[in-house]
Design a protein around this motif. Sequence first.
Motif, PDB file in Angstrom:
ATOM      1  N   GLY A 100      28.984 -32.245   6.496  1.00 47.73           N
ATOM      2  CA  GLY A 100      30.229 -32.033   6.499  1.00 47.73           C
ATOM      3  C   GLY A 100      30.890 -30.894   7.260  1.00 47.73           C
ATOM      4  N   ARG A 101      30.168 -29.795   6.698  1.00 44.33           N
ATOM      5  CA  ARG A 101      30.521 -28.663   7.638  1.00 44.33           C
ATOM      6  C   ARG A 101      30.451 -28.846   9.007  1.00 44.33           C
ATOM      7  N   VAL A 102      29.315 -29.551   9.520  1.00 42.73           N
ATOM      8  CA  VAL A 102      29.224 -29.697  11.083  1.00 42.73           C
ATOM      9  C   VAL A 102      30.374 -30.697  11.435  1.00 42.73           C
ATOM     10  N   ILE A 106      33.325 -29.933  14.632  1.00 44.76           N
ATOM     11  CA  ILE A 106      33.336 -30.823  15.731  1.00 44.76           C
ATOM     12  C   ILE A 106      34.802 -31.127  15.758  1.00 44.76           C
ATOM     13  N   ARG A 107      35.497 -31.322  14.481  1.00 50.01           N
ATOM     14  CA  ARG A 107      36.837 -31.939  14.647  1.00 50.01           C
ATOM     15  C   ARG A 107      37.908 -30.676  15.005  1.00 50.01           C
ATOM     16  N   ARG A 108      37.463 -29.423  14.843  1.00 49.37           N
ATOM     17  CA  ARG A 108      38.435 -28.225  15.070  1.00 49.37           C
ATOM     18  C   ARG A 108      38.065 -27.975  16.428  1.00 49.37           C
ATOM     19  N   VAL A 109      36.742 -28.165  17.049  1.00 48.64           N
ATOM     20  CA  VAL A 109      36.692 -27.832  18.468  1.00 48.64           C
ATOM     21  C   VAL A 109      36.960 -28.897  19.355  1.00 48.64           C
ATOM     22  N   ARG A 110      36.761 -30.123  18.953  1.00 49.87           N
ATOM     23  CA  ARG A 110      36.905 -31.321  19.697  1.00 49.87           C
ATOM     24  C   ARG A 110      36.256 -31.098  21.156  1.00 49.87           C
ATOM     25  N   PRO A 111      35.036 -31.033  21.262  1.00 51.05           N
ATOM     26  CA  PRO A 111      34.352 -30.749  22.669  1.00 51.05           C
ATOM     27  C   PRO A 111      34.104 -31.979  23.244  1.00 51.05           C
ATOM     28  N   ALA A 148      32.006 -37.771  12.351  1.00 48.59           N
ATOM     29  CA  ALA A 148      33.250 -37.097  13.186  1.00 48.59           C
ATOM     30  C   ALA A 148      34.278 -38.138  13.341  1.00 48.59           C
ATOM     31  N   GLU A 149      34.027 -39.327  13.837  1.00 51.76           N
ATOM     32  CA  GLU A 149      34.941 -40.246  14.286  1.00 51.76           C
ATOM     33  C   GLU A 149      35.545 -41.181  13.251  1.00 51.76           C
ATOM     34  N   ASN A 150      34.859 -41.155  11.826  1.00 52.40           N
ATOM     35  CA  ASN A 150      35.198 -42.233  11.013  1.00 52.40           C
ATOM     36  C   ASN A 150      36.547 -41.407  10.434  1.00 52.40           C
ATOM     37  N   LYS A 166      36.463 -38.555  18.348  1.00 49.72           N
ATOM     38  CA  LYS A 166      35.238 -39.352  19.108  1.00 49.72           C
ATOM     39  C   LYS A 166      34.621 -38.491  20.230  1.00 49.72           C
ATOM     40  N   VAL A 167      33.466 -37.995  19.917  1.00 49.18           N
ATOM     41  CA  VAL A 167      32.646 -36.925  20.640  1.00 49.18           C
ATOM     42  C   VAL A 167      32.134 -37.855  21.841  1.00 49.18           C
ATOM     43  N   PRO A 168      32.555 -37.500  23.185  1.00 48.11           N
ATOM     44  CA  PRO A 168      32.077 -38.353  24.271  1.00 48.11           C
ATOM     45  C   PRO A 168      30.382 -38.242  24.515  1.00 48.11           C
ATOM     46  N   TRP A 169      29.941 -37.017  24.620  1.00 43.30           N
ATOM     47  CA  TRP A 169      28.510 -36.866  24.877  1.00 43.30           C
ATOM     48  C   TRP A 169      27.913 -35.750  24.074  1.00 43.30           C
ATOM     49  N   LEU A 170      26.647 -36.385  23.794  1.00 42.80           N
ATOM     50  CA  LEU A 170      25.720 -35.590  22.936  1.00 42.80           C
ATOM     51  C   LEU A 170      24.420 -35.419  23.940  1.00 42.80           C
ATOM     52  N   TRP A 171      24.106 -33.912  24.088  1.00 39.44           N
ATOM     53  CA  TRP A 171      23.000 -33.536  24.766  1.00 39.44           C
ATOM     54  C   TRP A 171      21.967 -32.906  23.828  1.00 39.44           C
ATOM     55  N   PHE A 172      20.676 -33.342  23.886  1.00 40.89           N
ATOM     56  CA  PHE A 172      19.678 -32.724  23.170  1.00 40.89           C
ATOM     57  C   PHE A 172      18.624 -32.056  24.035  1.00 40.89           C
ATOM     58  N   TYR A 173      18.298 -30.694  23.503  1.00 41.73           N
ATOM     59  CA  TYR A 173      17.374 -29.952  24.196  1.00 41.73           C
ATOM     60  C   TYR A 173      16.221 -29.830  23.308  1.00 41.73           C
ATOM     61  N   GLY A 174      14.999 -29.623  23.927  1.00 45.47           N
ATOM     62  CA  GLY A 174      13.637 -29.429  23.123  1.00 45.47           C
ATOM     63  C   GLY A 174      13.191 -31.038  22.964  1.00 45.47           C
ATOM     64  N   ALA A 175      13.760 -31.921  23.728  1.00 45.70           N
ATOM     65  CA  ALA A 175      13.386 -33.229  23.602  1.00 45.70           C
ATOM     66  C   ALA A 175      11.840 -33.492  24.080  1.00 45.70           C
ATOM     67  N   PRO A 176      11.076 -34.572  23.338  1.00 41.38           N
ATOM     68  CA  PRO A 176       9.962 -35.047  23.898  1.00 41.38           C
ATOM     69  C   PRO A 176      10.151 -35.235  25.547  1.00 41.38           C
ATOM     70  N   THR A 177       9.298 -35.041  26.309  1.00 46.86           N
ATOM     71  CA  THR A 177       9.468 -35.308  27.714  1.00 46.86           C
ATOM     72  C   THR A 177       9.658 -36.584  28.059  1.00 46.86           C
ATOM     73  N   GLU A 178       9.048 -37.687  27.213  1.00 49.21           N
ATOM     74  CA  GLU A 178       9.536 -39.106  27.516  1.00 49.21           C
ATOM     75  C   GLU A 178      10.837 -39.558  27.090  1.00 49.21           C
TER      76      GLU A 178
END
Length: 250
Positions: A100-102, A106-111, A148-150, A166-178
């Motif tokens: 909920g805090r996240v 997200i709703r405050r920044v609207r990235p 966030a979008e509900n 509604k967040v357009p894009w979610l980028w993950f770092y530290g991902a498994p190479t595959e």
Amino acid sequence: MSTFPAGASVKRVLAFAAHPDDIDFGAAGTLAKWAGQGAEVTYCIMTDGDAGGFEPGDRSGVSDLRSSEQRAAADIVGAGQVHFLGERDGFLAVGHEVIGRVVELIRRVRPDVVLSMHPERNWSRIQASHPDHLACGEIVTRAVYPAAENPFAYPELAAGGLEAYKVPWLWFYGAPTERENHAVDITRELDRKLAAIRVHASQHPDIEGMDRSVRGFLQENAQRHGLPAGASAEAFHVVGVNTPTTIAGF
């Protein structure tokens, strides 16, 4: 699989990490590039980092030290704000209160882009998969979709003026190479990334060794993704959440 459009404009970025320094290792070059192009960059660090470092004895000042290091590193990258959720280092857990805090942030920044650690364990380099890292990834993923979008999730947020987003894009770092499907050339931002990492001096007993290792990882990323010889790159698992090619509910 959605592909991040070449030349897409990124105006607001919200980057999450489990600990102070995680963002700088994983994505500071990309964030510095976006900040240099005029994007508003916001950090959110989930734990207070109190279990980090190498010095025994009085540990009462560790959290404050690591917070100050992260703020200084954010200044180098060009991040405008740094939020600290204050969860206990080593005990970060997926739960509705922290989700909920996240969602609220997200709703405050609207990235345009939410950046996070990856929720899947990397068996090729398990050091990238601290349990707090995995929890961070799962918390952010659940917050991005569907919470966030509900409009009916966390109704107290909407009642307080933070409408569903509604967040357009979610980028993950530290991902498994595959899982990697996108790389960002950060050759020009390399010095700023390394400078941001060095600020976290309390976590590095061998600064020069750390520097060499990071340079090596970044060059390997570039080679793996077909960038020119000598380039440095950060690699990501990019997920399109709400893009022109996605359909709500599917």
